[in-house]
Design a protein around this motif. Sequence first.
Motif, PDB file in Angstrom:
ATOM      1  N   LEU A 218       0.860  -1.188   0.000  1.00  0.00           N
ATOM      2  CA  LEU A 218       0.000   0.000   0.000  1.00  0.00           C
ATOM      3  C   LEU A 218       0.895   1.237   0.000  1.00  0.00           C
ATOM      4  CD1 LEU A 218      -2.746   1.410   0.199  1.00  0.00           C
ATOM      5  CD2 LEU A 218      -2.570   1.218   2.701  1.00  0.00           C
ATOM      6  N   ILE A 219       0.743   2.075  -0.998  1.00  0.00           N
ATOM      7  CA  ILE A 219       1.525   3.301  -1.109  1.00  0.00           C
ATOM      8  C   ILE A 219       0.617   4.491  -0.843  1.00  0.00           C
ATOM      9  CG2 ILE A 219       3.010   4.702  -2.584  1.00  0.00           C
ATOM     10  CD1 ILE A 219       4.129   1.916  -1.974  1.00  0.00           C
ATOM     11  N   LYS A 220       1.093   5.413  -0.008  1.00  0.00           N
ATOM     12  CA  LYS A 220       0.344   6.623   0.319  1.00  0.00           C
ATOM     13  C   LYS A 220       1.259   7.821   0.096  1.00  0.00           C
ATOM     14  CE  LYS A 220      -1.986   8.921   4.209  1.00  0.00           C
ATOM     15  NZ  LYS A 220      -2.346   8.794   5.645  1.00  0.00           N
ATOM     16  N   LEU A 221       0.912   8.690  -0.846  1.00  0.00           N
ATOM     17  CA  LEU A 221       1.706   9.876  -1.151  1.00  0.00           C
ATOM     18  C   LEU A 221       0.969  11.126  -0.705  1.00  0.00           C
ATOM     19  CD1 LEU A 221       3.144   9.177  -4.732  1.00  0.00           C
ATOM     20  CD2 LEU A 221       4.184   8.720  -2.502  1.00  0.00           C
ATOM     21  N   TYR A 234      -3.178   7.227  -3.495  1.00  0.00           N
ATOM     22  CA  TYR A 234      -2.949   5.855  -3.057  1.00  0.00           C
ATOM     23  C   TYR A 234      -2.664   4.948  -4.253  1.00  0.00           C
ATOM     24  CZ  TYR A 234      -5.047   7.114   1.463  1.00  0.00           C
ATOM     25  OH  TYR A 234      -5.327   7.699   2.676  1.00  0.00           O
ATOM     26  N   ALA A 235      -1.915   3.907  -3.978  1.00  0.00           N
ATOM     27  CA  ALA A 235      -1.783   2.789  -4.919  1.00  0.00           C
ATOM     28  C   ALA A 235      -1.808   1.508  -4.069  1.00  0.00           C
ATOM     29  CB  ALA A 235      -0.489   2.880  -5.714  1.00  0.00           C
ATOM     30  N   PRO A 236      -2.734   0.590  -4.366  1.00  0.00           N
ATOM     31  CA  PRO A 236      -3.751   0.618  -5.410  1.00  0.00           C
ATOM     32  C   PRO A 236      -4.664   1.846  -5.276  1.00  0.00           C
ATOM     33  CG  PRO A 236      -3.601  -1.574  -4.438  1.00  0.00           C
ATOM     34  CD  PRO A 236      -2.803  -0.663  -3.574  1.00  0.00           C
ATOM     35  N   ALA A 237      -5.121   2.336  -6.429  1.00  0.00           N
ATOM     36  CA  ALA A 237      -5.858   3.597  -6.459  1.00  0.00           C
ATOM     37  C   ALA A 237      -7.289   3.468  -5.956  1.00  0.00           C
ATOM     38  CB  ALA A 237      -5.847   4.161  -7.879  1.00  0.00           C
ATOM     39  N   ASP A 241      -9.553  -2.501  -5.819  1.00  0.00           N
ATOM     40  CA  ASP A 241      -8.263  -3.098  -6.190  1.00  0.00           C
ATOM     41  C   ASP A 241      -7.486  -3.521  -4.949  1.00  0.00           C
ATOM     42  OD1 ASP A 241      -8.741  -2.783  -8.867  1.00  0.00           O
ATOM     43  OD2 ASP A 241      -7.638  -0.892  -9.045  1.00  0.00           O
ATOM     44  N   TYR A 242      -7.575  -2.710  -3.911  1.00  0.00           N
ATOM     45  CA  TYR A 242      -6.843  -3.060  -2.689  1.00  0.00           C
ATOM     46  C   TYR A 242      -7.466  -4.272  -2.005  1.00  0.00           C
ATOM     47  CZ  TYR A 242      -4.277  -2.567   1.660  1.00  0.00           C
ATOM     48  OH  TYR A 242      -3.470  -2.802   2.743  1.00  0.00           O
ATOM     49  N   GLU A 243      -8.783  -4.337  -1.992  1.00  0.00           N
ATOM     50  CA  GLU A 243      -9.455  -5.496  -1.394  1.00  0.00           C
ATOM     51  C   GLU A 243      -9.105  -6.790  -2.123  1.00  0.00           C
ATOM     52  OE1 GLU A 243     -13.555  -4.522  -1.476  1.00  0.00           O
ATOM     53  OE2 GLU A 243     -13.423  -3.031   0.153  1.00  0.00           O
ATOM     54  N   ASN A 244      -8.854  -6.685  -3.436  1.00  0.00           N
ATOM     55  CA  ASN A 244      -8.518  -7.863  -4.237  1.00  0.00           C
ATOM     56  C   ASN A 244      -7.025  -8.163  -4.276  1.00  0.00           C
ATOM     57  OD1 ASN A 244     -11.216  -8.276  -4.922  1.00  0.00           O
ATOM     58  ND2 ASN A 244     -11.092  -6.966  -6.737  1.00  0.00           N
ATOM     59  N   SER A 245      -6.229  -7.361  -3.588  1.00  0.00           N
ATOM     60  CA  SER A 245      -4.780  -7.545  -3.602  1.00  0.00           C
ATOM     61  C   SER A 245      -4.398  -8.877  -2.953  1.00  0.00           C
ATOM     62  CB  SER A 245      -4.098  -6.394  -2.857  1.00  0.00           C
ATOM     63  OG  SER A 245      -2.748  -6.696  -2.606  1.00  0.00           O
ATOM     64  N   GLU A 246      -3.727  -9.720  -3.708  1.00  0.00           N
ATOM     65  CA  GLU A 246      -3.310 -11.026  -3.185  1.00  0.00           C
ATOM     66  C   GLU A 246      -2.250 -10.882  -2.102  1.00  0.00           C
ATOM     67  OE1 GLU A 246      -4.682 -13.923  -3.796  1.00  0.00           O
ATOM     68  OE2 GLU A 246      -6.134 -12.954  -5.125  1.00  0.00           O
ATOM     69  N   THR A 247      -1.355  -9.911  -2.250  1.00  0.00           N
ATOM     70  CA  THR A 247      -0.314  -9.752  -1.229  1.00  0.00           C
ATOM     71  C   THR A 247      -0.892  -9.203   0.068  1.00  0.00           C
ATOM     72  OG1 THR A 247       0.289  -7.553  -2.070  1.00  0.00           O
ATOM     73  CG2 THR A 247       1.519  -9.443  -2.937  1.00  0.00           C
ATOM     74  N   LEU A 274       5.845   3.089  -7.562  1.00  0.00           N
ATOM     75  CA  LEU A 274       6.378   2.646  -6.276  1.00  0.00           C
ATOM     76  C   LEU A 274       5.766   1.303  -5.863  1.00  0.00           C
ATOM     77  CD1 LEU A 274       6.445   6.020  -4.309  1.00  0.00           C
ATOM     78  CD2 LEU A 274       8.421   4.690  -5.044  1.00  0.00           C
ATOM     79  N   LEU A 275       4.466   1.157  -6.075  1.00  0.00           N
ATOM     80  CA  LEU A 275       3.808  -0.103  -5.739  1.00  0.00           C
ATOM     81  C   LEU A 275       4.381  -1.245  -6.579  1.00  0.00           C
ATOM     82  CD1 LEU A 275       1.566  -1.551  -4.132  1.00  0.00           C
ATOM     83  CD2 LEU A 275       0.041  -1.085  -6.065  1.00  0.00           C
TER      84      LEU A 275
END
Length: 320
Positions: A218-221, A234-237, A241-247, A274-275
Amino acid sequence: MPDTQGPTLNTFTGGGDGLQMIVYHKKTDEYFVPAVLDGVTWELHRKGAPGKLSFKVVKDDILKMEYGDTVDVSWNGTQFFHGFIFEKKRNKNKQWDCLAYDQIRYLLNKDSFSYIGKKANEVIKELAEDYELLVGDLDDTGFVIAKRREPNTTILDMIQNALDLTMIHTNKMYVLYDDCGKLTLKDIEKLQTNLLIDSDTAQDYAYTGTIDKGVYNLIKLNVDEGENGHKVYYAPASNKDYENSETRKQWGVLELTQNANPHNQSPQDLANRLLENYNKVARTLSIKGAAGDLSVRGGSMVFVNINLGETDWQQSDAEA
């Protein structure tokens, strides 16, 4: 490629046509060829540290060797090191343990520096001139850094920050090193070698995979957009997308928060890059006891064929 931040170590022993050292004594403008005991050890890193040479000599009535004197070292007629004596340790037998560094040691000075509209190679050239360092070939890094301020920072970190920004925006990595007395910058692709290391040619190895350091999903700028106020990217934006992130499901939340300059690039594009760079296992591989080769330095790429026992990862080349 795995990120191998550990040093590249080469040990050279012998004399005559093998190992030769020349010490230049600045005060008297004299050259000396000391007898080196037990060979020398040459240590290099891809980034963050100068090249280092460790050696032992007998201090007799002829040899003159003071702090700051230069040392040039060759192996079978090929020079591989030019540096400056920084440390001497003596025992009762008049044996000196000596430590010399290459020019990059002088980049550990701290200063403040600001620039507008410069490429990383231009930053290196300007800083080198400020500190009276010799410069060799500097590859054109292409990407123009719109604006940057470096307060109370080592010169080496200023340079590495410029190279890191270039890598983030272009996906191209560059390696800064001292080539026998000249600061040199090369695209890492130019440091590819034909060397193969496998379980037969490596005496031993140590492999580490980790998500404990330098790994984020999770990237926060945080961006100060002036009159438009403060904004967070944010990335995932998207939440989906973040809920589906496997990592995220596997590792939990690993967040990186940074301040970003909106003048250098689209903040969302930067967050995405960065992500892409950090959302993976960090891996290191240390090889011990492989045959030395003068063509290998910190940043060189060699082929590796070793079963590391990681079913989710296979790699054919690695950075030294």
